[in-house]
Design a protein around this motif. Structure first.
Motif, PDB file in Angstrom:
ATOM      1  N   LEU A   1     -17.188  -2.914   4.374  1.00 55.54           N
ATOM      2  CA  LEU A   1     -16.526  -2.298   4.934  1.00 55.54           C
ATOM      3  C   LEU A   1     -15.091  -1.743   5.536  1.00 55.54           C
ATOM      4  O   LEU A   1     -14.862  -0.487   5.697  1.00 55.54           O
ATOM      5  CB  LEU A   1     -16.750  -3.428   6.600  1.00 55.54           C
ATOM      6  N   ALA A   2     -14.668  -2.255   3.714  1.00 56.07           N
ATOM      7  CA  ALA A   2     -13.415  -1.354   3.289  1.00 56.07           C
ATOM      8  C   ALA A   2     -13.806  -0.254   3.196  1.00 56.07           C
ATOM      9  O   ALA A   2     -13.223   1.155   3.463  1.00 56.07           O
ATOM     10  CB  ALA A   2     -11.916  -1.936   2.997  1.00 56.07           C
ATOM     11  N   ALA A   3     -15.011  -0.491   2.732  1.00 61.32           N
ATOM     12  CA  ALA A   3     -15.428   1.577   1.936  1.00 61.32           C
ATOM     13  C   ALA A   3     -16.020   2.445   2.660  1.00 61.32           C
ATOM     14  O   ALA A   3     -15.972   3.409   2.480  1.00 61.32           O
ATOM     15  CB  ALA A   3     -16.441   0.859   1.183  1.00 61.32           C
ATOM     16  N   HIS A   4     -16.252   1.441   3.950  1.00 64.60           N
ATOM     17  CA  HIS A   4     -17.543   2.360   4.970  1.00 64.60           C
ATOM     18  C   HIS A   4     -15.627   3.316   6.052  1.00 64.60           C
ATOM     19  O   HIS A   4     -16.425   4.275   5.976  1.00 64.60           O
ATOM     20  CB  HIS A   4     -18.158   1.344   5.831  1.00 64.60           C
ATOM     21  N   VAL A   5     -14.677   2.559   6.351  1.00 57.11           N
ATOM     22  CA  VAL A   5     -13.649   3.059   6.417  1.00 57.11           C
ATOM     23  C   VAL A   5     -13.359   4.502   6.118  1.00 57.11           C
ATOM     24  O   VAL A   5     -13.351   5.614   6.689  1.00 57.11           O
ATOM     25  CB  VAL A   5     -12.960   2.493   6.944  1.00 57.11           C
ATOM     26  N   ALA A   6     -13.566   4.593   4.553  1.00 56.24           N
ATOM     27  CA  ALA A   6     -13.011   5.177   3.299  1.00 56.24           C
ATOM     28  C   ALA A   6     -14.337   6.526   4.329  1.00 56.24           C
ATOM     29  O   ALA A   6     -13.900   8.045   3.821  1.00 56.24           O
ATOM     30  CB  ALA A   6     -12.639   4.858   1.809  1.00 56.24           C
ATOM     31  N   MET A   7     -15.652   6.289   4.105  1.00 55.22           N
ATOM     32  CA  MET A   7     -16.659   7.115   3.898  1.00 55.22           C
ATOM     33  C   MET A   7     -16.586   7.431   4.923  1.00 55.22           C
ATOM     34  O   MET A   7     -16.588   8.662   5.350  1.00 55.22           O
ATOM     35  CB  MET A   7     -17.630   6.109   3.414  1.00 55.22           C
ATOM     36  N   ALA A   8     -16.090   7.087   6.589  1.00 54.31           N
ATOM     37  CA  ALA A   8     -15.891   7.293   8.195  1.00 54.31           C
ATOM     38  C   ALA A   8     -14.709   8.963   7.826  1.00 54.31           C
ATOM     39  O   ALA A   8     -14.950   9.957   8.471  1.00 54.31           O
ATOM     40  CB  ALA A   8     -15.719   6.540   8.830  1.00 54.31           C
TER      41      ALA A   8
ATOM     42  N   ALA B   1     -19.476   1.492  -1.698  1.00 51.73           N
ATOM     43  CA  ALA B   1     -19.125   0.039  -2.520  1.00 51.73           C
ATOM     44  C   ALA B   1     -18.885  -0.447  -3.828  1.00 51.73           C
ATOM     45  O   ALA B   1     -17.969  -0.797  -4.623  1.00 51.73           O
ATOM     46  CB  ALA B   1     -19.121  -1.307  -1.653  1.00 51.73           C
ATOM     47  N   ALA B   2     -20.415  -0.716  -4.170  1.00 50.90           N
ATOM     48  CA  ALA B   2     -21.080  -0.727  -5.569  1.00 50.90           C
ATOM     49  C   ALA B   2     -20.029   0.094  -6.384  1.00 50.90           C
ATOM     50  O   ALA B   2     -19.828   0.029  -7.787  1.00 50.90           O
ATOM     51  CB  ALA B   2     -22.285  -0.861  -5.518  1.00 50.90           C
ATOM     52  N   ALA B   3     -20.307   1.843  -6.671  1.00 51.05           N
ATOM     53  CA  ALA B   3     -19.610   2.688  -7.310  1.00 51.05           C
ATOM     54  C   ALA B   3     -18.287   2.866  -7.548  1.00 51.05           C
ATOM     55  O   ALA B   3     -18.136   3.151  -8.316  1.00 51.05           O
ATOM     56  CB  ALA B   3     -20.058   3.531  -6.511  1.00 51.05           C
ATOM     57  N   HIS B   4     -17.467   2.011  -6.243  1.00 49.26           N
ATOM     58  CA  HIS B   4     -16.284   2.201  -6.408  1.00 49.26           C
ATOM     59  C   HIS B   4     -15.539   1.032  -6.209  1.00 49.26           C
ATOM     60  O   HIS B   4     -15.025   0.333  -5.041  1.00 49.26           O
ATOM     61  CB  HIS B   4     -15.908   3.398  -4.980  1.00 49.26           C
ATOM     62  N   PRO B   5     -15.410  -0.117  -7.025  1.00 50.61           N
ATOM     63  CA  PRO B   5     -14.505  -1.117  -6.820  1.00 50.61           C
ATOM     64  C   PRO B   5     -12.894  -1.147  -6.919  1.00 50.61           C
ATOM     65  O   PRO B   5     -12.545  -2.071  -6.698  1.00 50.61           O
ATOM     66  CB  PRO B   5     -14.833  -2.189  -8.379  1.00 50.61           C
ATOM     67  N   ASP B   6     -12.416  -0.231  -6.937  1.00 52.81           N
ATOM     68  CA  ASP B   6     -11.488  -0.046  -7.004  1.00 52.81           C
ATOM     69  C   ASP B   6     -10.812   0.752  -5.810  1.00 52.81           C
ATOM     70  O   ASP B   6     -10.890   1.728  -5.986  1.00 52.81           O
ATOM     71  CB  ASP B   6     -10.883   0.916  -8.028  1.00 52.81           C
ATOM     72  N   LEU B   7     -11.179  -0.238  -4.764  1.00 51.68           N
ATOM     73  CA  LEU B   7     -10.293   0.614  -3.315  1.00 51.68           C
ATOM     74  C   LEU B   7      -9.127   1.413  -3.092  1.00 51.68           C
ATOM     75  O   LEU B   7      -9.084   2.255  -2.342  1.00 51.68           O
ATOM     76  CB  LEU B   7     -11.110  -0.782  -2.233  1.00 51.68           C
ATOM     77  N   ASN B   8      -8.831   0.517  -3.766  1.00 52.23           N
ATOM     78  CA  ASN B   8      -6.803   1.296  -3.532  1.00 52.23           C
ATOM     79  C   ASN B   8      -7.479   3.447  -4.173  1.00 52.23           C
ATOM     80  O   ASN B   8      -6.692   3.838  -3.760  1.00 52.23           O
ATOM     81  CB  ASN B   8      -5.843   0.689  -4.520  1.00 52.23           C
ATOM     82  N   ALA B   9      -7.785   3.768  -5.086  1.00 51.02           N
ATOM     83  CA  ALA B   9      -8.275   4.462  -5.859  1.00 51.02           C
ATOM     84  C   ALA B   9      -9.033   5.417  -4.866  1.00 51.02           C
ATOM     85  O   ALA B   9      -8.988   7.056  -5.021  1.00 51.02           O
ATOM     86  CB  ALA B   9      -8.801   4.508  -7.228  1.00 51.02           C
ATOM     87  N   LEU B  10     -10.033   4.314  -4.117  1.00 46.91           N
ATOM     88  CA  LEU B  10     -10.751   5.208  -3.024  1.00 46.91           C
ATOM     89  C   LEU B  10      -9.816   5.506  -2.222  1.00 46.91           C
ATOM     90  O   LEU B  10     -10.449   6.429  -1.368  1.00 46.91           O
ATOM     91  CB  LEU B  10     -11.811   4.585  -3.206  1.00 46.91           C
ATOM     92  N   TYR B  11      -9.183   5.282  -1.511  1.00 48.01           N
ATOM     93  CA  TYR B  11      -8.626   5.520  -0.303  1.00 48.01           C
ATOM     94  C   TYR B  11      -7.862   6.721  -0.890  1.00 48.01           C
ATOM     95  O   TYR B  11      -7.349   6.997   0.042  1.00 48.01           O
ATOM     96  CB  TYR B  11      -7.162   4.421   0.852  1.00 48.01           C
TER      97      TYR B  11
ATOM     98  N   GLN C   1      -4.081   5.892  11.777  1.00 46.16           N
ATOM     99  CA  GLN C   1      -4.285   4.866  11.064  1.00 46.16           C
ATOM    100  C   GLN C   1      -5.076   4.300  10.018  1.00 46.16           C
ATOM    101  O   GLN C   1      -4.959   3.369  10.168  1.00 46.16           O
ATOM    102  CB  GLN C   1      -5.618   4.764  12.467  1.00 46.16           C
ATOM    103  N   PHE C   2      -5.770   5.320   9.432  1.00 48.07           N
ATOM    104  CA  PHE C   2      -6.339   5.559   8.114  1.00 48.07           C
ATOM    105  C   PHE C   2      -5.114   4.668   6.923  1.00 48.07           C
ATOM    106  O   PHE C   2      -5.589   4.137   6.117  1.00 48.07           O
ATOM    107  CB  PHE C   2      -7.182   6.648   7.056  1.00 48.07           C
ATOM    108  N   ALA C   3      -4.228   4.930   7.721  1.00 47.18           N
ATOM    109  CA  ALA C   3      -2.655   4.694   6.567  1.00 47.18           C
ATOM    110  C   ALA C   3      -2.524   3.514   6.638  1.00 47.18           C
ATOM    111  O   ALA C   3      -2.636   2.139   5.781  1.00 47.18           O
ATOM    112  CB  ALA C   3      -1.096   5.644   6.292  1.00 47.18           C
ATOM    113  N   HIS C   4      -2.579   2.490   8.083  1.00 41.52           N
ATOM    114  CA  HIS C   4      -2.487   1.166   8.164  1.00 41.52           C
ATOM    115  C   HIS C   4      -3.857   0.587   8.191  1.00 41.52           C
ATOM    116  O   HIS C   4      -3.695  -0.559   6.951  1.00 41.52           O
ATOM    117  CB  HIS C   4      -2.464   1.645   9.695  1.00 41.52           C
ATOM    118  N   VAL C   5      -4.887   0.935   8.054  1.00 35.34           N
ATOM    119  CA  VAL C   5      -6.346   0.156   7.165  1.00 35.34           C
ATOM    120  C   VAL C   5      -5.741   0.533   6.176  1.00 35.34           C
ATOM    121  O   VAL C   5      -5.946  -0.691   5.179  1.00 35.34           O
ATOM    122  CB  VAL C   5      -7.256   1.039   7.207  1.00 35.34           C
ATOM    123  N   ARG C   6      -5.328   1.491   4.898  1.00 32.00           N
ATOM    124  CA  ARG C   6      -5.261   1.459   3.470  1.00 32.00           C
ATOM    125  C   ARG C   6      -4.145   0.598   3.411  1.00 32.00           C
ATOM    126  O   ARG C   6      -4.498  -0.361   2.380  1.00 32.00           O
ATOM    127  CB  ARG C   6      -4.906   2.815   3.520  1.00 32.00           C
ATOM    128  N   ASP C   7      -2.702   0.239   4.166  1.00 33.17           N
ATOM    129  CA  ASP C   7      -2.094  -0.684   3.944  1.00 33.17           C
ATOM    130  C   ASP C   7      -2.753  -2.159   4.116  1.00 33.17           C
ATOM    131  O   ASP C   7      -2.163  -2.806   2.767  1.00 33.17           O
ATOM    132  CB  ASP C   7      -0.300  -0.776   4.324  1.00 33.17           C
TER     133      ASP C   7
END
Length: 265
Positions: free
Chosen positions: A54-61, A103-113, A24-30
């Motif tokens: 919201l996307a940042a929150h998923v990574a945080m969770a 979210a503010a600290a990680h503008p590159d969501l791909n790198a965060l994921y 499921q995390f991979a689905h969200v990442r894509d």
């Protein structure tokens, strides 16, 4: 209590749960990775959060699995799995603040994921009975991963609702685990056998005090689909609206669950 009167505790296959969280995390990442900047800026049904937040929150969770493993293990688990939904409310304000900051600290969501997925994959090599110092209460890794299916499925639905045309898929095992845990939480909140709640194909639970049926069709029956149930249990939709939209069928004088929902807000 006799063996016949004891409540059966649901178990979850740890191998399937781990695979479900990763899938499921991979689905969200894509899905998130394909979004344009203007889509990431859209509002969501979570007050104050954009799609980016919201996307940042998923990574945080998901990252909490690794972060909790980094902490010293408590001597024993203290929080029962079915009590986890009720233990989250006290953390709501802090979670919102942390999400906005992340979210503010990680503008590159791909790198965060990517980093989160790497850490998660390593974390999943730990034994299931390892106790985690989760902020909601000490839990085994195996139980904590079941709670991550709720986070992932609920927020997948939030993302799909926020972005027109976005259709992040749901891993079947993740959807099943999330549905079952929230159904069992309802049975814990309102113990009894007067009402049968059916969420095919994943769960059937009995709840609410009153006369218990022993055979045939129960006098009080609620039936809905998994995503509607998850939306009800997490406050995304009200009982009245779901019934009015024919997303829930309810028969019997004890079939109105208004006072019991949501379970997790």
């Amino acid at each position: 209590m006799s063996a016949a009167g004891k409540k059966r505790v649901r178990t979850y296959d740890p191998v399937k749960t781990r695979a479900a969280v990763l899938a499921q995390f991979a689905h969200v990442r894509d899905g998130v990775g394909a979004l344009a900047p203007e889509q990431l800026a859209l509002p969501t049904r979570l007050a104050g959060w954009s799609v980016r937040e919201l996307a940042a929150h998923v990574a945080m969770a998901v990252e909490t699995v690794s972060r909790n493993l980094d902490r010293d293990a408590p001597p024993k688990a203290e929080l029962a799995l079915t009590q986890w939904p009720f233990a989250t409310a006290a953390r709501a304000a802090g979670i919102s603040d942390d999400t906005v900051a992340l979210a503010a600290a990680h503008p590159d969501l791909n790198a965060l994921y990517t980093r989160t997925e790497e850490r998660l994959t390593q974390a999943l090599t730990a034994p299931g009975d390892r106790v985690l110092a989760a902020r909601t209460g000490a839990m085994t890794l195996a139980d904590y991963l079941v709670t991550r299916t709720i986070e992932l499925v609920v927020h997948t639905d939030d993302l799909n609702a926020a972005v027109p045309g976005l259709e992040i898929p749901y891993d079947r095992q993740a959807l099943a685990a999330a549905t079952r845990l929230l159904a069992d939480a309802l049975a814990d909140k309102a113990p009894g056998g007067a009402t049968e709640v059916r969420i095919p194909p994943y769960a059937v639970v009995q709840c609410v005090e009153g006369p218990r049926h022993t055979r045939g069709t129960p006098p009080n029956v609620v039936e809905t689909d998994p995503l509607t149930w998850i939306r009800l249990a997490t406050g995304r939709v009200t009982w009245q609206d779901a019934v009015a939209a024919a997303k829930v069928s309810a028969s019997g004088e004890r079939a109105d669950l208004t006072r019991l929902l949501p379970l997790l807000a």
